[in-house]
Design a protein around this motif. Structure first.
Motif: not given
Lengths: 236, 236
Positions: A78-106
């Motif tokens: 969910x965009x809201x959850x993503x935004x919240x987590x990108x602004x908090x700790x674990x930002x790098x992990x968040x970007x990694x997993x989301x980028x991997x998802x992009x790698x699968x889908x895009x």
DNA sequence: GGCAAGCCATTGGTGTGACCAATTGCGGCC
DNA sequence: GGCCGCAATTGGTCACACCAATGGCTTGCC
């Protein structure tokens, strides 16, 4: 723009508190505690609770209150959850997993776009890639971001698969987060510009395999950039 | 089990009405209309509205009411929306797009699981594949479904990427929908059993490329089965 | 002394009525 | 005919009241 609604402000506060880990999973909240802490009535607290429940952050149980759920239950897409987590700790992990998802889908989405995009969409893609090159030579990050988001959104929505289209907001959030958090180079690397153009032209030409390969290369580049920026913490 | 809450029943009814197309996008609802039609108070209608808003089905505007949003705005990856749409018209299209999403995600997730899964998870995967073979020889569809769902969920959650894990509910919904809608063969085809075993063993052995290939073959098989069952309506 | 059945406070679930505030559409005025 | 302003509509918020699970605690029996 509509004035920021009250329940949205409270939702944001509580959502951030949970996703950041300030409120540990298993912690019981109550409607009254939310109400008093944020100076809102039970009605508003109740609506906030319903929205949090919809995001998978809490589960309401009688006699107990709102139990904060473990991270596995969260709607992390969910965009809201993503935004919240990108602004908090674990930002790098968040970007990694989301980028991997992009790698699968895009890449698949790009192939789909090469097959299903309308003439207008193909033209806009080529135009966007060209404008990105122009803006990329200057240092205007915010304008560049807008084009970047628009291009990926267009690709996902033109893929002929609305499930990919639904991930457009996710990608937009990632791109915006990467820029706003200062993780983008001051000026886009030439490879990225080349790859965006390659994708656009392959889609415009209806060459699905080429589009898929070009997009795979593009996202792969992003993954590599992230890996070098963030020393990989492998769990062997 | 908790008694079926009132707001959930209303949410289901309204959600189905919107996702099925009975209520066209742009149609303005009001809290009062929802309340009177379903014999609930404004409080409940309001909570239903908030949940529908969270699902991207409506947007609330003062003086107008709840405007039904176009399909592009829907959270088509939410389990509830998926379930509603699988039960309504466009079921085939729904299965096609979701299967294509699986085709994008599950191979990468299998590769991730081969790298990151714990010993217990690897063991359970092999066990599940074996039990699926046993059950598959009989005709017990519901028990087979449970194993199938568990195996794919396990793979996605053990992938080391929580974004893939978040899609486990999506895959579960698809598998359940396929079974409950009678789109599964009375007895699983031997190829499917072989491929599930191949995936399990590749993951257990930590062979990421093999796991990715085996899963790609498995999902590819599903796609082909869907394509033949549903004459493709290409938009050239 | 331990365990089970039953009582009871807590907390979400629902309903009601009230008032506020934004927004739209109509009607009157210039 | 066009612009401005008023008023009706409708979501937003609040306070209060009552219902119904439910989990813990107490009581009483063995």
């Amino acid at each position: 723009m509509p004035p920021p609604a009250l329940h949205n402000a409270v939702l944001d506060a509580v959502g951030r508190a949970i996703t950041s880990g300030d409120v540990a999973p298993g912690t019981p909240l109550t409607l009254e505690s939310i109400g008093t802490q944020h100076h809102v009535s039970r009605t508003v607290a109740r609506e906030v609770m319903r929205m949090l429940e919809g995001l998978g952050l809490v589960r309401s149980r009688r006699r107990v209150g709102l139990v904060v759920l473990p991270r596995e239950e969260w709607n992390v897409l969910d965009p809201r959850v993503i935004r919240w987590r990108l602004a908090g700790p674990g930002r790098d992990e968040q970007l990694r997993t989301l980028t991997e998802l992009r790698h699968a889908v895009e890449p698949l989405a790009a192939a789909g776009a090469a097959r299903h995009a309308s003439a207008a969409e193909r033209a806009e893609l080529v135009d966007l890639a060209a404008r990105m090159r122009v803006l990329g030579s200057r240092g205007d990050l915010t304008d560049f971001l807008a084009l970047d988001v628009r291009m990926h959104e267009l690709l996902l929505r033109a893929s002929g698969n609305e499930m990919f289209g639904a991930l457009a907001v996710v990608v937009a959030e990632v791109l915006a987060g990467r820029t706003h958090l200062g993780l983008m180079p001051a000026s886009p690397v030439p490879e990225a510009l080349d790859q965006h153009e390659a994708v656009a032209h392959a889609v415009a030409a209806g060459d699905a395999p080429a589009a898929e390969a070009a997009m795979a290369a593009l996202v792969g580049e992003v993954r590599r950039a992230l890996d070098t920026a963030t020393p990989a913490e492998e769990t062997p």
